[in-house]
Design an enzyme around this catalytic site. Structure first.
Site, short mmCIF file in Angstrom:
data_model
loop_
_atom_site.label_atom_id
_atom_site.label_comp_id
_atom_site.label_asym_id
_atom_site.label_seq_id
_atom_site.Cartn_x
_atom_site.Cartn_y
_atom_site.Cartn_z
N GLU A 16 -54.85 50.10 75.45
CA GLU A 16 -55.39 49.46 74.24
C GLU A 16 -55.89 48.07 74.62
OE1 GLU A 16 -53.39 49.48 70.25
OE2 GLU A 16 -53.43 47.31 70.55
N GLN A 213 -43.95 35.95 74.25
CA GLN A 213 -44.65 37.18 73.86
C GLN A 213 -43.70 38.15 73.17
OE1 GLN A 213 -45.87 39.62 77.15
NE2 GLN A 213 -46.67 41.22 75.80
P1 FAD Z 1 -50.21 54.71 56.74
O1 FAD Z 1 -50.14 55.92 57.58
O2 FAD Z 1 -51.02 54.77 55.49
O3 FAD Z 1 -48.72 54.30 56.39
C1 FAD Z 1 -48.42 53.06 55.75
C2 FAD Z 1 -47.20 53.21 54.87
O4 FAD Z 1 -47.52 54.05 53.76
C3 FAD Z 1 -46.00 53.87 55.55
O5 FAD Z 1 -44.83 53.26 55.10
C4 FAD Z 1 -46.08 55.33 55.10
O6 FAD Z 1 -44.81 55.95 55.07
C5 FAD Z 1 -46.66 55.17 53.70
N1 FAD Z 1 -47.47 56.33 53.32
C6 FAD Z 1 -48.40 56.95 54.08
N2 FAD Z 1 -48.97 57.97 53.40
C7 FAD Z 1 -48.38 57.99 52.16
C8 FAD Z 1 -48.52 58.80 51.02
N3 FAD Z 1 -49.41 59.79 50.98
N4 FAD Z 1 -47.75 58.51 49.93
C9 FAD Z 1 -46.86 57.48 49.94
N5 FAD Z 1 -46.69 56.68 51.02
C10 FAD Z 1 -47.43 56.92 52.12
N6 FAD Z 1 -53.71 47.28 62.47
C11 FAD Z 1 -54.92 46.68 62.45
O7 FAD Z 1 -55.21 45.90 61.54
N7 FAD Z 1 -55.86 46.93 63.42
C12 FAD Z 1 -55.63 47.77 64.46
O8 FAD Z 1 -56.49 47.97 65.32
C13 FAD Z 1 -54.36 48.44 64.52
N8 FAD Z 1 -54.07 49.32 65.49
C14 FAD Z 1 -52.87 49.98 65.49
C15 FAD Z 1 -52.60 50.94 66.48
C16 FAD Z 1 -51.40 51.63 66.50
C17 FAD Z 1 -51.15 52.67 67.56
C18 FAD Z 1 -50.40 51.35 65.51
C19 FAD Z 1 -49.08 52.06 65.55
C20 FAD Z 1 -50.65 50.40 64.52
C21 FAD Z 1 -51.87 49.71 64.49
N9 FAD Z 1 -52.18 48.77 63.49
C22 FAD Z 1 -53.40 48.15 63.48
C23 FAD Z 1 -51.18 48.42 62.48
C24 FAD Z 1 -51.30 49.26 61.19
O9 FAD Z 1 -52.54 49.03 60.59
C25 FAD Z 1 -50.15 48.86 60.25
O10 FAD Z 1 -48.93 49.26 60.79
C26 FAD Z 1 -50.29 49.32 58.80
O11 FAD Z 1 -49.29 48.64 58.02
C27 FAD Z 1 -50.08 50.81 58.58
O12 FAD Z 1 -51.14 51.54 59.02
P2 FAD Z 1 -51.03 53.15 59.09
O13 FAD Z 1 -52.35 53.64 59.46
O14 FAD Z 1 -49.88 53.56 59.92
O15 FAD Z 1 -50.73 53.44 57.54
#
Ligand code: FAD
Length: 285
Positions: A16, A213
Site C-alpha cells: 500500500e 510511528q
Molecule cells: P464499512 O464496511 O461500511 O463498515 C463501517 C462500519 O459500519 C462497521 O462498523 C460495520 O460493521 C458497519 N456496517 C457495515 N455495513 C453495515 C450495514 N449494512 N448495516 C449496519 N452497519 C454496517 N480510509 C480512507 O479514508 N482512505 C483509504 O484509502 C483507506 N484505506 C483503507 C484500507 C484498508 C485495507 C482498511 C482496512 C481501511 C482503510 N481506510 C481508508 C479506513 C476506512 O475507510 C475506515 O476504517 C472506515 O471507518 C470504514 O470503512 P469500511 O469500508 O470498512 O466501512
C-alpha cells in the site's frame, strides 16, 4: 485480474502507498514506486482521502502503477462524503487511466461533516458502494475487514455479518486492517469462514520503525499492541537505528508465521518506504 492470481494457489504479495500531498512531490513518489516495483508485487494499492477531495492524486499514482510499471493498481475509493455523481466522476477518471481494480470503502467521517450530513449520506456503507460499482461498472472490487472489529461495531460477530453483505454485494477479495498479533488474525479468519465468508483475505502488516510511528498507528487503527512489541519499544524506542531493525524483524517474523499458515496474501503497509519493504521482502522470499 487480481482474483485470478489467488486461484493460482500462490500467496500474493502486495503493497500500500499513499499519494503525495503536493504536486512537487510526485517525482519522488514515482521513484518510490519504481523501487517497490523491483520487488515484483502482485498489486499495489493507493490510498484515497476520506472526503474524496484528493481523488485526482490517487488516480495519477494508480495510473503510473498500472500503465508505466505494468503492475495491477488497486485504487482505494471512499464514499462517506460522495453522491453518485462524485463516484461516477472518479470512476470515469480511473477507467480513462486503465485502472480496473478498486478497494471500495466507506471512509471515516471527516471532521467538517455535521451529524445531519453524516446520517443522510448517499452510500451508508461500503457494501452500498460495492453494490453500486458492481452494477454500474466492470471494476474488480475489493473490500476492507477488521480482525479486531471495526471501531464502530458492537462486536466482531455483527461486524462479520456486515462484512458478509460486502462480499455478497460483489467484493472479490478482502484486505485486513493492520494487526500485530497473528493469533488475533487466525481467530478472525476462523470466525469469518464460519460466517460464510469464503473470499481470499490478505493480511495487512505494517512495519513499525519508530516509537512515534507506533503511537500514531495505534491511534488511527485501534490495533492492539502485544507485550512483545511493547517490550521492543521500551527497549529500543530511544535508539532509532536499533528500533528500526527491531521493528523490521518483528514484521518479518509475523509474515513468516503467516506464510507458514498458508494465508492468501501479505499486504504490506509500506508508508512509502521502499528500503524497509526491500529488507522485508528479501528476508521472506
Ligand atoms: P464499512 O464496511 O461500511 O463498515 C463501517 C462500519 O459500519 C462497521 O462498523 C460495520 O460493521 C458497519 N456496517 C457495515 N455495513 C453495515 C450495514 N449494512 N448495516 C449496519 N452497519 C454496517 N480510509 C480512507 O479514508 N482512505 C483509504 O484509502 C483507506 N484505506 C483503507 C484500507 C484498508 C485495507 C482498511 C482496512 C481501511 C482503510 N481506510 C481508508 C479506513 C476506512 O475507510 C475506515 O476504517 C472506515 O471507518 C470504514 O470503512 P469500511 O469500508 O470498512 O466501512
Amino acid at each position: 485480474m487480481i482474483k485470478e492470481l489467488f486461484s493460482e494457489n500462490k500467496q500474493l504479495l502486495s503493497f500500500e502507498v499513499f499519494p503525495p500531498k503536493k504536486e512537487e512531490e510526485f517525482a519522488n513518489a514515482f521513484l518510490v514506486l519504481d523501487s517497490l516495483a523491483g520487488l515484483q508485487p502482485d498489486f499495489i494499492s493507493v490510498t484515497y482521502g476520506a472526503g474524496g477531495s484528493k481523488s485526482k492524486k490517487t488516480v495519477e499514482i494508480a495510473s503510473y502503477i498500472q500503465n508505466n510499471l505494468k503492475i495491477n493498481a488497486l485504487a482505494h475509493m471512499t464514499c462517506v462524503g460522495s453522491g453518485k455523481e462524485d463516484i461516477d466522476a472518479v470512476t470515469a477518471q480511473l477507467k480513462e487511466a486503465n485502472v480496473n481494480h478498486v478497494l471500495a470503502l466507506r471512509g471515516d467521517r471527516p471532521s467538517y461533516m455535521s451529524d445531519e450530513q453524516f446520517n443522510s449520506r448517499h452510500f451508508p456503507h461500503a457494501s452500498d458502494l460495492t453494490g453500486y460499482l458492481n452494477s454500474s461498472t466492470d471494476f474488480h472490487i475489493a473490500g476492507a475487514c477488521y480482525p479486531e472489529k471495526h471501531y464502530e461495531a458492537k462486536d466482531l460477530d455483527s461486524d462479520l455479518l456486515h462484512l458478509k453483505k460486502k462480499c455478497d454485494a460483489g467484493a472479490e477479495f478482502l484486505i485486513t486492517q493492520l494487526f500485530f498479533d497473528n493469533q488475533v488474525y487466525y481467530g478472525f479468519l476462523d470466525k469469518a469462514r464460519s460466517t460464510g465468508i469464503s473470499l481470499p483475505i490478505c493480511a495487512g502488516i505494517m512495519p513499525i520503525t519508530s516509537a512515534k510511528q507506533l503511537g500514531t498507528t495505534v491511534s488511527l487503527s485501534g490495533s492492539s499492541v502485544p507485550k512483545k512489541l511493547a517490550d521492543l519499544i521500551a527497549t529500543y524506542g530511544d535508539d532509532p537505528a536499533e528500533m528500526r531493525k527491531a521493528g523490521i524483524d518483528y514484521a518479518i517474523e509475523q509474515i513468516l508465521d503467516l506464510k507458514a499458515h498458508h494465508v492468501d496474501g501479505i499486504h504490506i503497509y509500506t508508508m512509502n518506504k521502499p528500503k524497509v519493504a526491500r529488507e522485508i521482502v528479501s528476508a521472506i522470499k
